[in-house]
Motif scaffolding. Sequence first.
Motif: not given
Length: 111
Positions: A50-54, A77, A105, A110-111
């Motif tokens: 769901p995100s870059i961090e994930e 991403d 992602v 994405e943020g």
Amino acid sequence: MVGRYDGYQDEETKLKDAIKLLDAKQKLLDNYTQQNNLKLQKVLMLVIAPSIEEAESIRTSLIVNCEFPPENILQVDSSKITDNLAQELQNIDNPHNPTRIIIAVGMLKEG
């Protein structure tokens, strides 16, 4: 599709099961292509984050907890989009391309 009677309690178990399935599918495909004199093919696994961090967390877990070689993982991403990445994605099906797992992602920008 694979499931467990006890369900999935953690991400590490999901990833380890997915890698086992990836390897099993590759063995079956290798046997099939060899028996039918077909060109070598490669099985890929796609993980949607769901995100870059994930995505980065999943990549780290694959390397550290699952002991999966980092050169066989491609993270896609908006922070990594380059001409080299585009070229690698163009050749992703090449059996000599080392990528076996793609982490993407869910939405670009994405943020």
